[in-house]
Design a protein around this motif. Structure first.
Motif, PDB file in Angstrom:
ATOM      1  N   LEU A 112      94.039  95.345  -2.057  1.00  0.00           N
ATOM      2  CA  LEU A 112      93.688  95.982  -0.443  1.00  0.00           C
ATOM      3  C   LEU A 112      94.985  96.361   0.074  1.00  0.00           C
ATOM      4  O   LEU A 112      96.311  95.495  -0.089  1.00  0.00           O
ATOM      5  CB  LEU A 112      93.751  94.739   0.542  1.00  0.00           C
ATOM      6  N   HIS A 119      94.827  90.892   4.761  1.00  0.00           N
ATOM      7  CA  HIS A 119      95.478  91.223   3.493  1.00  0.00           C
ATOM      8  C   HIS A 119      96.484  90.890   2.564  1.00  0.00           C
ATOM      9  O   HIS A 119      96.197  90.155   1.262  1.00  0.00           O
ATOM     10  CB  HIS A 119      95.600  93.158   3.466  1.00  0.00           C
ATOM     11  N   ASN A 145      84.815  87.373   8.294  1.00  0.00           N
ATOM     12  CA  ASN A 145      85.291  88.712   7.560  1.00  0.00           C
ATOM     13  C   ASN A 145      86.284  88.784   6.964  1.00  0.00           C
ATOM     14  O   ASN A 145      85.768  89.774   5.232  1.00  0.00           O
ATOM     15  CB  ASN A 145      85.431  89.696   8.886  1.00  0.00           C
ATOM     16  N   LYS A 149      86.046  89.176   2.704  1.00  0.00           N
ATOM     17  CA  LYS A 149      87.006  90.471   2.050  1.00  0.00           C
ATOM     18  C   LYS A 149      87.553  89.949   0.926  1.00  0.00           C
ATOM     19  O   LYS A 149      88.033  90.777  -0.055  1.00  0.00           O
ATOM     20  CB  LYS A 149      88.136  91.110   3.216  1.00  0.00           C
ATOM     21  N   ALA A 153      87.702  90.987  -3.167  1.00  0.00           N
ATOM     22  CA  ALA A 153      89.398  91.433  -4.153  1.00  0.00           C
ATOM     23  C   ALA A 153      89.349  90.637  -4.966  1.00  0.00           C
ATOM     24  O   ALA A 153      90.707  90.588  -5.860  1.00  0.00           O
ATOM     25  CB  ALA A 153      90.059  90.987  -2.680  1.00  0.00           C
TER      26      ALA A 153
END
Length: 465
Positions: A112, A119, A145, A149, A153
């Motif tokens: 990311l 991130h 969210n 993510k 990842a």
């Protein structure tokens, strides 16, 4: 940080929103290792000086972290500083608090881009997962969210912060009443009954209804029996016999209950010994109407209270009501139109409903207040109606409840299916929190009005849209 690498250890990486939601959240992980990335400290620093409620939470979180780490050396902060024991915990703490400089980790670890704070925090968690293969590294965040993510990842464990959630499913929320199958007295048999003036009390065995709480209503399918739990101990429950017919024949300001659920709500609203009444249910089920009619009855007709204070929270005015000219009541009026509309409904039969509404507002001393200005004051001998309280956090509700002085009755109404806040869900709403927290308080009652018969149009929309 090698000490954290063992088969049984867990490392919890906390996101910023967890500390804003509960500033001392790191104390909830008493037996584990808590990791605070440097990016989280930076975000707290940026938020702490804003003129919002969330800034106060950021400052509390920073001060708490400083209290734990103030005597620690840089090496100790990397290795882990012992967490203090949480007052609510029954066992001593053996967890640690670790500060990690996540800026040192390459973006390629998670794939990311590192220009976003979320991130960087995910990157930190993925790095720790690769470094500590024998530990369970868990990212804790309230951002849905971000959880998605993080999974994408390569992070194996991602969780929401649920320590403050008293129930896992909104369907488990206390309704405030129990419906007994068949005839109630067939289940009870014999019991001891006492008469105190007009009040009849029954003492029944606790094992008949094992899970009860103060002011919970009991009704049966025969539409004859209705009672309220007065008190209980390990062996007996004391019930105040109200009677189905009496509940249905009571009234307030010309309003009569349409069914037993509204009858139970009116009984709780008109009982001065109950200081907190919580009304939940869908739109149009009569929550605001019953609350306002009861308030007018107790202020004008009975003279029990001196005034009615009405307030609510909306996201746009949660922090401020603006600097343009106008009084507090004038600025709050558009947001409290539901109250003025309800007053017109209560006086729709009058020759001039608007004039009647204005007269009653003056007679009952109805005041519209902003939640923001409820701090730093004590409300004495008043009926406080907190409308749309599903949009408030537990901390905001605590602010209002602790302002209620001697002789004040607080009525909270809300629909958990209509939450406007971006940061609350039906499970984390302050309304849900106080329903569960106050169910064992002698001076509170909760009524869920889901059983109220609504208009055909509203019922069809609720089921089909």
């Amino acid at each position: 940080m090698e000490n954290a690498s063992n088969l049984k250890s867990k490392m919890y990486v906390l996101d910023t929103n967890v500390l804003l939601h509960e500033p001392l959240a790191y104390l909830s992980f008493q037996e584990h290792h808590v990791v605070i990335p440097m990016t989280v400290l930076e975000e707290l620093d940026h938020i702490k000086d804003r003129k919002h409620d969330v800034s106060r939470d950021a400052r509390v979180a920073i001060r708490g972290l400083d209290e734990i780490l103030k005597n620690a050396t840089p090496e100790q902060m990397l290795q882990g500083v012992a967490l203090p024991s949480n007052k609510k915990a029954k066992t001593a703490s053996n967890g640690t608090l670790i500060i990690v400089n996540d800026h040192l980790f390459a973006d390629s670890i998670s794939g990311l881009p590192g220009n976003e704070n979320d991130h960087r925090i995910i990157n930190c968690a993925v790095h720790l997962q690769k470094q500590h293969t024998n530990s369970k590294v868990i990212l804790v965040t309230k951002d849905i969210n971000m959880r998605l993510k993080a999974k994408g990842a390569g992070l194996n464990y991602v969780e929401d912060y649920r320590t403050d959630q008293l129930i896992d499913d909104i369907s488990l929320l206390t309704s405030g009443y129990k419906k007994i199958a068949g005839d109630f007295w067939q289940h009870v048999g014999q019991c001891n009954t006492e008469q105190y003036g007009r009040e009849t009390l029954h003492h029944v065995a606790k094992n008949l209804i094992p899970d009860v709480f103060y002011n919970e209503y009991l009704i049966d399918e025969g539409d004859q029996f209705a009672a309220r739990v007065k008190s209980y101990d390990e062996e007996h429950i004391t019930l105040k016999d109200i009677g189905y017919e009496r509940l249905m024949n009571q009234g307030a300001w010309g309003i009569k209950p349409k069914n037993i659920y509204q009858g139970m709500a009116l009984d709780a609203l008109l009982d001065t010994s109950i200081e907190l009444v919580i009304l939940t249910g869908p739109a149009g089920c009569g929550k605001t109407l019953l609350a306002l009619a009861s308030a007018l009855e107790m202020v004008i007709e009975k003279g029990i209270y001196d005034k009615v204070i009405v307030t609510r929270n909306t996201p746009e005015i949660a922090e401020s009501i603006g600097f343009l000219p106008g009084t507090e009541e004038e600025k709050m009026a558009p947001w409290l139109a539901a109250i003025t509309d309800t007053l017109e409904v209560l006086h729709k039969g009058d020759e001039n409903p608007i004039s009647s509404r204005n007269y009653i507002m003056e007679k009952a001393n109805i005041q519209f207040k902003s939640v923001n200005f409820m701090r730093g004051r004590s409300i004495q001998n008043a009926v406080v109606i907190l409308d749309e309280s599903q949009n408030l956090t537990a901390a905001q509700l605590k602010t209002i409840i602790t302002r209620c002085g001697e002789g004040t009755k607080l009525i909270c109404t809300g629909n958990l299916a209509q939450i406007d806040s971006n940061y609350l869900t039906p499970v984390t709403s302050g309304l849900t929190y106080i329903v569960e927290r106050f169910k064992n308080f002698e001076g509170s009652a909760t009524i869920n009005l889901n059983g109220v018969v609504r208009s055909r149009l509203a019922s069809f929309a609720e089921e089909n849209l």
